[in-house]
Design an enzyme around this catalytic site. Structure first.
Site, PDB file in Angstrom:
ATOM      1  N   ASP A  13       0.811  -1.221   0.000  1.00  0.00           N
ATOM      2  CA  ASP A  13       0.000   0.000   0.000  1.00  0.00           C
ATOM      3  C   ASP A  13       0.845   1.272   0.000  1.00  0.00           C
ATOM      4  O   ASP A  13       0.445   2.296   0.559  1.00  0.00           O
ATOM      5  CB  ASP A  13      -0.960   0.042   1.208  1.00  0.00           C
ATOM      6  CG  ASP A  13      -1.757  -1.226   1.330  1.00  0.00           C
ATOM      7  OD1 ASP A  13      -2.276  -1.675   0.305  1.00  0.00           O
ATOM      8  OD2 ASP A  13      -1.862  -1.766   2.452  1.00  0.00           O
ATOM      9  N   LYS A  16       2.127   2.332  -5.056  1.00  0.00           N
ATOM     10  CA  LYS A  16       2.851   1.890  -6.255  1.00  0.00           C
ATOM     11  C   LYS A  16       2.033   2.143  -7.509  1.00  0.00           C
ATOM     12  O   LYS A  16       2.574   2.426  -8.556  1.00  0.00           O
ATOM     13  CB  LYS A  16       3.144   0.385  -6.181  1.00  0.00           C
ATOM     14  CG  LYS A  16       4.145   0.006  -5.125  1.00  0.00           C
ATOM     15  CD  LYS A  16       4.394  -1.489  -5.114  1.00  0.00           C
ATOM     16  CE  LYS A  16       3.195  -2.284  -4.638  1.00  0.00           C
ATOM     17  NZ  LYS A  16       2.797  -2.059  -3.254  1.00  0.00           N
ATOM     18  N   GLY A  40      -4.442  -3.919  -4.405  1.00  0.00           N
ATOM     19  CA  GLY A  40      -5.389  -2.921  -4.885  1.00  0.00           C
ATOM     20  C   GLY A  40      -4.689  -1.608  -5.151  1.00  0.00           C
ATOM     21  O   GLY A  40      -3.990  -1.084  -4.302  1.00  0.00           O
ATOM     22  N   HIS A  41      -4.816  -1.142  -6.383  1.00  0.00           N
ATOM     23  CA  HIS A  41      -4.208   0.134  -6.762  1.00  0.00           C
ATOM     24  C   HIS A  41      -5.321   1.092  -7.115  1.00  0.00           C
ATOM     25  O   HIS A  41      -6.220   0.724  -7.869  1.00  0.00           O
ATOM     26  CB  HIS A  41      -3.419  -0.010  -8.058  1.00  0.00           C
ATOM     27  CG  HIS A  41      -2.139  -0.753  -7.925  1.00  0.00           C
ATOM     28  ND1 HIS A  41      -1.440  -0.852  -6.761  1.00  0.00           N
ATOM     29  CD2 HIS A  41      -1.410  -1.395  -8.863  1.00  0.00           C
ATOM     30  CE1 HIS A  41      -0.339  -1.550  -6.983  1.00  0.00           C
ATOM     31  NE2 HIS A  41      -0.306  -1.890  -8.247  1.00  0.00           N
ATOM     32  N   GLN A 221       1.876  -5.851  -3.376  1.00  0.00           N
ATOM     33  CA  GLN A 221       2.138  -5.918  -1.931  1.00  0.00           C
ATOM     34  C   GLN A 221       3.486  -5.260  -1.590  1.00  0.00           C
ATOM     35  O   GLN A 221       3.883  -4.348  -2.297  1.00  0.00           O
ATOM     36  CB  GLN A 221       2.096  -7.370  -1.423  1.00  0.00           C
ATOM     37  CG  GLN A 221       0.705  -7.968  -1.366  1.00  0.00           C
ATOM     38  CD  GLN A 221       0.265  -8.614  -2.663  1.00  0.00           C
ATOM     39  OE1 GLN A 221       1.056  -9.225  -3.358  1.00  0.00           O
ATOM     40  NE2 GLN A 221      -0.990  -8.465  -2.999  1.00  0.00           N
TER      41      GLN A 221
HETATM   42  P1  IMP Z   1      -3.325 -12.783   1.490  1.00  0.00           P
HETATM   43  O1  IMP Z   1      -2.346 -12.242   0.509  1.00  0.00           O
HETATM   44  O2  IMP Z   1      -4.756 -12.449   1.181  1.00  0.00           O
HETATM   45  O3  IMP Z   1      -3.130 -14.263   1.757  1.00  0.00           O
HETATM   46  O4  IMP Z   1      -3.049 -12.066   2.906  1.00  0.00           O
HETATM   47  C1  IMP Z   1      -1.854 -12.300   3.655  1.00  0.00           C
HETATM   48  C2  IMP Z   1      -1.396 -11.008   4.341  1.00  0.00           C
HETATM   49  O5  IMP Z   1      -0.950 -10.083   3.359  1.00  0.00           O
HETATM   50  C3  IMP Z   1      -2.488 -10.297   5.147  1.00  0.00           C
HETATM   51  O6  IMP Z   1      -1.898  -9.685   6.277  1.00  0.00           O
HETATM   52  C4  IMP Z   1      -2.966  -9.212   4.179  1.00  0.00           C
HETATM   53  O7  IMP Z   1      -3.527  -8.098   4.849  1.00  0.00           O
HETATM   54  C5  IMP Z   1      -1.664  -8.842   3.500  1.00  0.00           C
HETATM   55  N1  IMP Z   1      -1.854  -8.285   2.159  1.00  0.00           N
HETATM   56  C6  IMP Z   1      -2.152  -8.953   1.027  1.00  0.00           C
HETATM   57  N2  IMP Z   1      -2.225  -8.106  -0.013  1.00  0.00           N
HETATM   58  C7  IMP Z   1      -1.950  -6.884   0.460  1.00  0.00           C
HETATM   59  C8  IMP Z   1      -1.824  -5.585  -0.161  1.00  0.00           C
HETATM   60  O8  IMP Z   1      -1.973  -5.392  -1.366  1.00  0.00           O
HETATM   61  N3  IMP Z   1      -1.514  -4.566   0.686  1.00  0.00           N
HETATM   62  C9  IMP Z   1      -1.306  -4.744   2.008  1.00  0.00           C
HETATM   63  N4  IMP Z   1      -1.397  -5.917   2.619  1.00  0.00           N
HETATM   64  C10 IMP Z   1      -1.719  -6.986   1.846  1.00  0.00           C
END
Ligand code: IMP
Length: 438
Positions: A13, A16, A40-41, A221
């Protein structure tokens, strides 16, 4: 060899999306290399707000080819919705290509994500998009890849095989099994529509690199959510670090020329896991409100804290970052003093690195340096000279501590709210005159 990787330098977040939009307009190919629609962008361009979860934001430029790389896990329904939404808002967009090697996310992945999370004592706080279970299938060599998905003679038997196994698991949890016919009918419809985009992307990217076209690799991420380099198990299942750019894209490490690390001027994290500089007080709340720190995918309030320079320096080394893209400096306006973390204390000892063992990292206490804050609206600044002296000093402190210069400064969500501080760090053959060069 103008290849550029844009990597999230913290816990994701870092904004990017905006940078991939700004720099993507200069590239011929933009490749997303990891993750799925857990990312999410939000990109604001021409007064419109675009939300991307799978497609690289570079697609907004008609001359750009946007690629979903082989390291990704792709929800077909989400992909088509995103494509339709973008076309409806923008009209003409760039070309879309999806790697035959990318894995497909099915509804059973989402269900198992939920069931696993419910079962865990220490919740990861996943995005419930089925990301972990889809990567589990990939590692177990059981997953269905895009190349199979779009071939009906392959999809039917593979989905039957996989679903019968998944339904056993689902029943073990006391849940209703998923009906094959319904699933196949729905998903073969998506496969029909996605087929024209699915291709072997490796040669496309290799040829572009060989002929010195600009290729941008977009990480999703952030570094500390990397499966191997992050705060395991509080991580995602892909590889957001710069190394991920060479997985499933067809290039090797020596093909990467420049790595820019996007970092906020403070720190945020979504979901569970250690976060030494987290502010659980009114200051954390103020940063969350001023920075509108709510997730694009889940809408969850992000955890907010001071800038952690130990973490950032570690990230610079993990990713070979040669330039920082500092975002959200504007959000820190209005604080009399700011704190930055310059070390950790663990069991009476000082540490200047991030411990690998998460149970240790959970116990570190930040050592802070207090620096003077500034006030005023930074969003109007178009060169470093327009910034208050304290804000410039804050940036210099970041650079000195990490040993990495600032390439770009972002002081607001709009494209115009961007200062190209050292454009020569972005594409190596760059020689153009940039508006707003400090
Ligand atoms: P998952 O990727 O849905 O399996 O989530 C695993 C961890 O990564 C969790 O703590 C999510 O909140 C975090 N996470 C996954 N995608 C993002 C992102 O785009 N931004 C911030 N945190 C993320």
């Amino acid at each position: 060899m103008p290849t550029l990787v844009i990597v999230g330098a913290q816990w994701g977040d870092e904004a990017k999306g905006k940078m991939v939009d700004v720099l993507g307009s200069e590239a011929e190919i933009v490749v997303r290399y990891s993750g799925g629609n857990n990312a999410g962008h939000t990109v604001i361009a021409d007064g419109k707000e675009y939300k991307f979860q799978l497609i690289p934001a570079g697609i907004l430029h008609p001359n750009v080819t946007a690629v979903l790389g082989g390291g990704m896990v792709v929800c077909p329904k989400g992909l088509l919705e995103e494509l339709d939404r973008t076309v409806a808002l923008k009209g003409e967009i760039g070309k879309l290509k999806v790697s035959s090697a990318a894995h497909v996310v099915f509804p059973y992945h989402r269900l198992l994500d939920k069931l696993e999370e419910e079962h865990r004592e220490h919740k990861l706080g996943t995005t419930s998009r089925g990301i972990g279970p889809a990567y589990q299938d990939k590692v177990a060599r059981f997953g269905i890849r895009m190349g199979e998905f779009v071939r009906p003679e392959r999809l039917e038997p593979r989905l039957r095989e996989v679903l019968s196994f998944k339904n056993r698991l689902i029943k073990m949890f006391g849940e209703q099994p998923i009906d094959f016919d319904e699933l196949y009918t729905e998903y073969s419809g998506y496969a029909e529509r996605i087929r024209p985009y699915v291709t072997d992307i490796e040669v496309l990217i290799q040829d572009a690199v060989a002929s010195k076209k600009r290729v941008l690799f977009e990480g999703a991420q952030g570094t500390f959510l990397d499966l191997d380099s992050g705060t395991y198990p509080f991580v995602t299942s892909g590889h957001p670090t710069a190394g991920g750019a060479v997985i499933g894209t067809g290039i090797g490490p020596r093909d990467i020329e420049s790595v820019l690390g996007v970092c906020k001027a403070y720190t945020t994290r979504v979901g569970g896991g250690p976060f030494p500089t987290e502010l659980l007080d009114a200051i954390g709340e103020e940063i969350r409100e001023k920075g509108k720190e709510y997730g694009t995918v889940t809408g969850r309030g992000r955890r907010c804290g001071w800038l952690d320079l130990v973490l950032l320096k570690h990230s610079c080394r993990l990713n070979s970052i040669n330039g920082l893209i500092v975002t959200r400096l504007d959000v820190l306006s209005g604080f009399e003093h700011l704190k930055v973390c310059t070390g950790y204390r663990l069991d009476g000892q000082e540490l200047n690195y991030v411990p690998t063992e998460t149970s240790e990292f959970e116990r570190v206490e930040p050592i802070y340096k207090e620096v003077p804050g500034w006030s005023g609206d930074l969003r109007k600044a178009r060169s470093l000279n327009d910034l208050p002296e304290e804000a410039r000093n804050y940036l210099t402190f970041m650079e000195d501590f990490t040993g990495v210069p600032t390439a770009i400064l972002s002081i607001g969500p709009d494209r115009e709210e961007t200062i190209m501080v050292r454009p020569e760090l972005i594409w190596n053959e760059r020689s153009r005159n940039q508006v707003g060069v400090a």
